[in-house]
Design a protein around this motif. Structure first.
Motif, PDB file in Angstrom:
ATOM      1  N   VAL A 125      -4.247  -2.027  -6.740  1.00 61.62           N
ATOM      2  CA  VAL A 125      -3.446  -1.757  -5.496  1.00 61.62           C
ATOM      3  C   VAL A 125      -4.274  -1.183  -4.261  1.00 61.62           C
ATOM      4  CG1 VAL A 125      -1.251  -0.261  -4.735  1.00 61.62           C
ATOM      5  CG2 VAL A 125      -1.513  -1.268  -6.971  1.00 61.62           C
ATOM      6  N   GLN A 126      -4.062  -1.810  -3.072  1.00 58.98           N
ATOM      7  CA  GLN A 126      -4.852  -1.346  -1.881  1.00 58.98           C
ATOM      8  C   GLN A 126      -3.813  -0.734  -1.037  1.00 58.98           C
ATOM      9  OE1 GLN A 126      -7.388  -4.769  -1.181  1.00 58.98           O
ATOM     10  NE2 GLN A 126      -9.095  -3.489  -2.119  1.00 58.98           N
ATOM     11  N   LEU A 127      -4.098   0.278  -0.425  1.00 55.01           N
ATOM     12  CA  LEU A 127      -3.331   0.923   0.788  1.00 55.01           C
ATOM     13  C   LEU A 127      -4.280   1.095   1.925  1.00 55.01           C
ATOM     14  CD1 LEU A 127      -2.594   2.432  -2.128  1.00 55.01           C
ATOM     15  CD2 LEU A 127      -0.808   3.473  -0.631  1.00 55.01           C
ATOM     16  N   VAL A 128      -3.837   0.558   3.134  1.00 51.23           N
ATOM     17  CA  VAL A 128      -4.471   0.521   4.596  1.00 51.23           C
ATOM     18  C   VAL A 128      -3.695   1.293   5.601  1.00 51.23           C
ATOM     19  CG1 VAL A 128      -5.834  -0.673   6.262  1.00 51.23           C
ATOM     20  CG2 VAL A 128      -5.868  -1.424   3.531  1.00 51.23           C
ATOM     21  N   GLU A 129      -4.082   2.473   5.904  1.00 52.90           N
ATOM     22  CA  GLU A 129      -3.532   3.250   7.139  1.00 52.90           C
ATOM     23  C   GLU A 129      -3.802   2.832   8.562  1.00 52.90           C
ATOM     24  OE1 GLU A 129      -4.421   6.451   3.972  1.00 52.90           O
ATOM     25  OE2 GLU A 129      -5.447   4.907   4.915  1.00 52.90           O
ATOM     26  N   SER A 130      -2.912   2.791   9.557  1.00 51.41           N
ATOM     27  CA  SER A 130      -3.090   2.446  10.746  1.00 51.41           C
ATOM     28  C   SER A 130      -2.305   3.369  11.660  1.00 51.41           C
ATOM     29  CB  SER A 130      -2.900   1.303  11.096  1.00 51.41           C
ATOM     30  OG  SER A 130      -1.522   0.804  10.861  1.00 51.41           O
ATOM     31  N   GLY A 131      -2.697   3.504  12.865  1.00 49.27           N
ATOM     32  CA  GLY A 131      -1.724   4.101  13.962  1.00 49.27           C
ATOM     33  C   GLY A 131      -2.158   5.613  14.160  1.00 49.27           C
TER      34      GLY A 131
END
Length: 124
Positions: free
Chosen positions: A2-8
């Motif tokens: 599982v990969q999680l990528v934040e932005s903003g």
């Protein structure tokens, strides 16, 4: 995996708003409880908000009625709308996934996967 990528993340003045997003890939998104944490230098990671599988939502008292967490299981996206931001909201914000989807865990040790973090800076 599982990969999680934040932005903003970014910079905003006191009273302003930001919207964070977390894109999740791998695994079955709808099975996970998904949360936002934040961390400042020298401090432990702090729970912000959680959206469990099945719809339960919980917030830290410090962000209650200012932040809104939402998840879109069709797009594998977790969002955090942050309004009326304060300087004390300044931190690196992380999204996290807990394989115990129905749990409302507030301790970072309960989470299995983490994003890399995105900086939020609120100036006074």
């Amino acid at each position: 995996q599982v990969q999680l990528v934040e932005s903003g993340g970014g910079w905003v003045q006191t009273g302003g708003s930001l919207r964070l997003s977390c894109a999740v890939s791998g695994g079955t998104f709808s099975d996970y409880a998904l949360a936002w944490f934040r961390q400042t230098p020298g401090n432990e990671r702090e729970f912000v908000a959680i959206a469990a599988s099945g719809g339960a939502i919980s917030y830290a008292p410090s962000v209650w009625q200012r932040f809104t967490i939402s998840r879109d299981d069709s797009k594998n996206i977790l969002d955090l709308q942050m309004n009326t931001l304060k300087p004390e909201d300044t931190a690196v914000y992380y999204c996290a996934a807990d394989l115990e989807g129905s749990a409302l865990a507030v301790r970072p040790e309960s989470y299995h996967y983490w994003g890399q973090g995105t900086q939020v800076t609120v100036s006074s």
